[in-house]
Design a protein around this motif. Sequence first.
Motif, PDB file in Angstrom:
ATOM      1  N   LEU A  55      78.884  39.076  52.558  1.00 16.02           N
ATOM      2  CA  LEU A  55      78.589  38.204  51.415  1.00 16.02           C
ATOM      3  C   LEU A  55      78.536  38.939  50.079  1.00 16.02           C
ATOM      4  O   LEU A  55      79.226  38.547  49.142  1.00 16.02           O
ATOM      5  N   PRO A  56      77.752  39.993  49.916  1.00 16.19           N
ATOM      6  CA  PRO A  56      77.685  40.613  48.586  1.00 16.19           C
ATOM      7  C   PRO A  56      79.022  41.145  48.067  1.00 16.19           C
ATOM      8  O   PRO A  56      79.371  40.922  46.900  1.00 16.19           O
ATOM      9  N   SER A  57      79.799  41.798  48.912  1.00 14.26           N
ATOM     10  CA  SER A  57      81.068  42.339  48.428  1.00 14.26           C
ATOM     11  C   SER A  57      82.062  41.229  48.133  1.00 14.26           C
ATOM     12  O   SER A  57      82.773  41.270  47.119  1.00 14.26           O
ATOM     13  N   LYS A  84      68.112  35.380  40.306  1.00 12.60           N
ATOM     14  CA  LYS A  84      67.755  34.692  41.552  1.00 12.60           C
ATOM     15  C   LYS A  84      68.597  35.222  42.711  1.00 12.60           C
ATOM     16  O   LYS A  84      68.088  35.425  43.817  1.00 12.60           O
ATOM     17  N   PHE A  85      69.892  35.465  42.463  1.00 13.21           N
ATOM     18  CA  PHE A  85      70.765  36.024  43.494  1.00 13.21           C
ATOM     19  C   PHE A  85      70.257  37.400  43.917  1.00 13.21           C
ATOM     20  O   PHE A  85      70.175  37.705  45.109  1.00 13.21           O
ATOM     21  N   ALA A  86      69.901  38.219  42.942  1.00 19.17           N
ATOM     22  CA  ALA A  86      69.394  39.568  43.242  1.00 19.17           C
ATOM     23  C   ALA A  86      68.069  39.496  44.015  1.00 19.17           C
ATOM     24  O   ALA A  86      67.857  40.256  44.963  1.00 19.17           O
ATOM     25  N   SER A 101      68.109  41.359  47.726  1.00 18.44           N
ATOM     26  CA  SER A 101      66.871  42.061  48.056  1.00 18.44           C
ATOM     27  C   SER A 101      66.390  41.839  49.486  1.00 18.44           C
ATOM     28  O   SER A 101      65.570  42.601  49.981  1.00 18.44           O
ATOM     29  N   SER A 102      66.896  40.830  50.155  1.00 26.13           N
ATOM     30  CA  SER A 102      66.404  40.512  51.495  1.00 26.13           C
ATOM     31  C   SER A 102      66.971  41.410  52.575  1.00 26.13           C
ATOM     32  O   SER A 102      66.363  41.572  53.625  1.00 26.13           O
ATOM     33  N   GLY A 103      68.163  41.955  52.338  1.00 25.15           N
ATOM     34  CA  GLY A 103      68.764  42.818  53.350  1.00 25.15           C
ATOM     35  C   GLY A 103      68.817  42.113  54.684  1.00 25.15           C
ATOM     36  O   GLY A 103      69.170  40.959  54.768  1.00 25.15           O
ATOM     37  N   LYS A 124      65.666  38.849  56.814  1.00 23.81           N
ATOM     38  CA  LYS A 124      65.632  37.417  57.090  1.00 23.81           C
ATOM     39  C   LYS A 124      67.015  37.001  57.578  1.00 23.81           C
ATOM     40  O   LYS A 124      67.994  37.677  57.323  1.00 23.81           O
ATOM     41  N   SER A 125      67.061  35.844  58.205  1.00 22.86           N
ATOM     42  CA  SER A 125      68.369  35.348  58.651  1.00 22.86           C
ATOM     43  C   SER A 125      69.209  35.014  57.420  1.00 22.86           C
ATOM     44  O   SER A 125      68.680  34.563  56.396  1.00 22.86           O
ATOM     45  N   PRO A 126      70.531  35.221  57.511  1.00 24.67           N
ATOM     46  CA  PRO A 126      71.403  34.901  56.373  1.00 24.67           C
ATOM     47  C   PRO A 126      71.276  33.449  55.914  1.00 24.67           C
ATOM     48  O   PRO A 126      71.323  33.175  54.719  1.00 24.67           O
TER      49      PRO A 126
END
Length: 186
Positions: free
Chosen positions: A3-5, A147-149, A154-156, A159-161
């Motif tokens: 997701l992030p990339s 909010k995205f950050a 920040s959740s790594g 937590k579940s995606p």
Amino acid sequence: VELPSQFMENFVLEEQLVKWKHYKTGEELPRDILKKLKGQKTYMAANALLRQLYFGQLDMELHHRYDPKISSETCFDVQKRIAQKYLVMQPMADDRFLCGFSHIFGGGYSAGYYSYKWSEVMSADAFGAFEEAGLDKKDELAKIGRKFADTVLSSGGGKSPMEVFKEFRGRKPSMEALLRHSGLAS
């Protein structure tokens, strides 16, 4: 995982956000070249979508349902059967793509290749939050970016995606943005 990339790729071709200039001369990228770069995102997009669905289904079939000890099919028969369902152009009779499909046999995606496409759905939908705010509204973009950050980045793995995505968007992911970005929906 992706997701992030994949999310960051959404910003690259947005003229309001990125100015493409030559690193030495400072000359801006000609508009016709930028138009061609944007066009490549939608060129044969439906075929690319089917190809990824094929890879994901093939991976799940081989890792979840296929047992070579009891099946009358070979793994290559399974590949051809799945290809008939998903691909416009069928593999050649002697195709041995599976021998090099390292993602599902040694690349960490075993029975999880589908997650690559699912990440694309989530990525496009996450970027949709920025589009909805208006890519020309810096203050709104900053709020959504924070909010995205604070959620996604920040959740790594804590937590579940799905839970993380819902914290960011306030709902489950929708594939509408991915279809729109791919030129497959308006």
